[in-house]
Design an enzyme around this catalytic site. Structure first.
Site, PDB file in Angstrom:
ATOM      1  CB  SER A 141     -10.965  57.088 -13.217  1.00 44.38           C
ATOM      2  OG  SER A 141     -12.363  56.891 -13.370  1.00 44.38           O
ATOM      3  CE1 TYR A 154      -9.815  54.934 -17.999  1.00 44.97           C
ATOM      4  CE2 TYR A 154     -11.607  55.066 -16.407  1.00 44.97           C
ATOM      5  CZ  TYR A 154     -10.626  55.677 -17.170  1.00 44.97           C
ATOM      6  OH  TYR A 154     -10.457  57.040 -17.087  1.00 44.97           O
TER       7      TYR A 154
END
Length: 268
Positions: A141, A154
């Site tokens: 990401s 995350y």
């Protein structure tokens, strides 16, 4: 790497980037197997791919479990005859303040986003070595490159996945298995449905097909990484390296709005 007739396994392939990549690779002549936990969604994905003339094999499996990883690879070999490209795409997210996140949610994020791809890759390496020209693709990401407030867990797991890929690429150098890391930005996928963060907060979503096309291009070129977000993302990465306090201030100016926009963002 050539794509024609390559045998590809895509985890989390029933929707989003995984499904878009299955379409792009299938259209380029690859043979594709997609995995997911929900049979109905996989069946819909296979039907969707068939509309484009792509024959995909569905594998119902939870890659965060040992049984699911074994099923993924055994079924892929049965359907495709081997594995040339493994795409670690399955993932989950839970945004919000760290103190509002449960231990169970943190552990699931670690299991799905970091432990599962590491262990699946480890198990798949003998198959990948048999290919002679193989690739592991880890979908991380953009948050792995720039830590966003309210995405602490995350960011940790995706940054871990990115460094895992970098280290493994060097470990496997000249051994017939290449490793590429993908850093998508905000992408219009089901995973983003519960996030209310929009362009005003810097979340400009691009279609999953654009990310998939960039990955296909990266495969062909043998790239080390694919970073989405264009010049704006490149400038933020540079600022985060050269003057992180400036980026702290920028995020500080939108912190309350961002906290409200992402507090319900979850897909686990």
């Amino acid at each position: 790497m050539r794509i024609e007739n390559r045998r590809v396994v895509i985890t989390g392939g029933s929707s989003g980037i995984g499904l878009a990549l299955a379409k792009a690779l299938g259209a380029a002549g690859a043979r594709v197997a997609i995995t997911g936990r929900r049979a109905a969604l996989l069946d819909d994905a296979v039907t969707d791919l068939a509309k484009d003339g792509i024959v995909a094999h569905a594998i119902v499996a939870d890659v965060s479990t040992e049984t699911g990883r074994a099923t993924t690879l055994n079924d892929a070999v049965a359907a495709l005859g081997g594995v040339d490209i493994l795409v670690n795409n399955a993932g989950g997210v839970r945004a919000g303040r760290l103190e509002d996140t449960t231990e169970a949610e943190i552990r699931v994020t670690l299991d799905v986003d970091l432990l599962a791809p590491i262990l699946l890759t480890q198990t798949a390496l003998p198959l990948l070595r048999q290919s002679g020209e193989a690739m592991v693709i880890n979908v991380a990401s953009g948050i792995a490159l720039i830590g966003m407030p309210f995405y602490a867990t995350y960011a940790a797991v995706k940054a871990g996945l990115a460094r895992f890929g970098e280290a493994l690429r060097r470990e496997l150098h000249d051994e017939g298995v290449h490793v590429m890391t993908v850093y998508p930005g905000a992408t219009d996928t089901p995973m983003m449905q519960t996030s209310k963060a929009g362009p005003d907060l810097g979340f400009v979503r691009e279609p999953a097909s654009a990310v998939a096309d960039a990955i296909v291009d990266g495969i062909r070129k043998g790239s080390f990484e694919v970073i989405r977000g264009g010049e704006a993302r490149a400038k933020m990465i540079a600022l985060n390296r050269d003057d992180p306090a400036a980026l702290d201030s920028r995020f500080g100016g939108i912190k309350s709005q961002l906290a409200e926009a992402v507090r319900d963002h979850t897909a686990l």
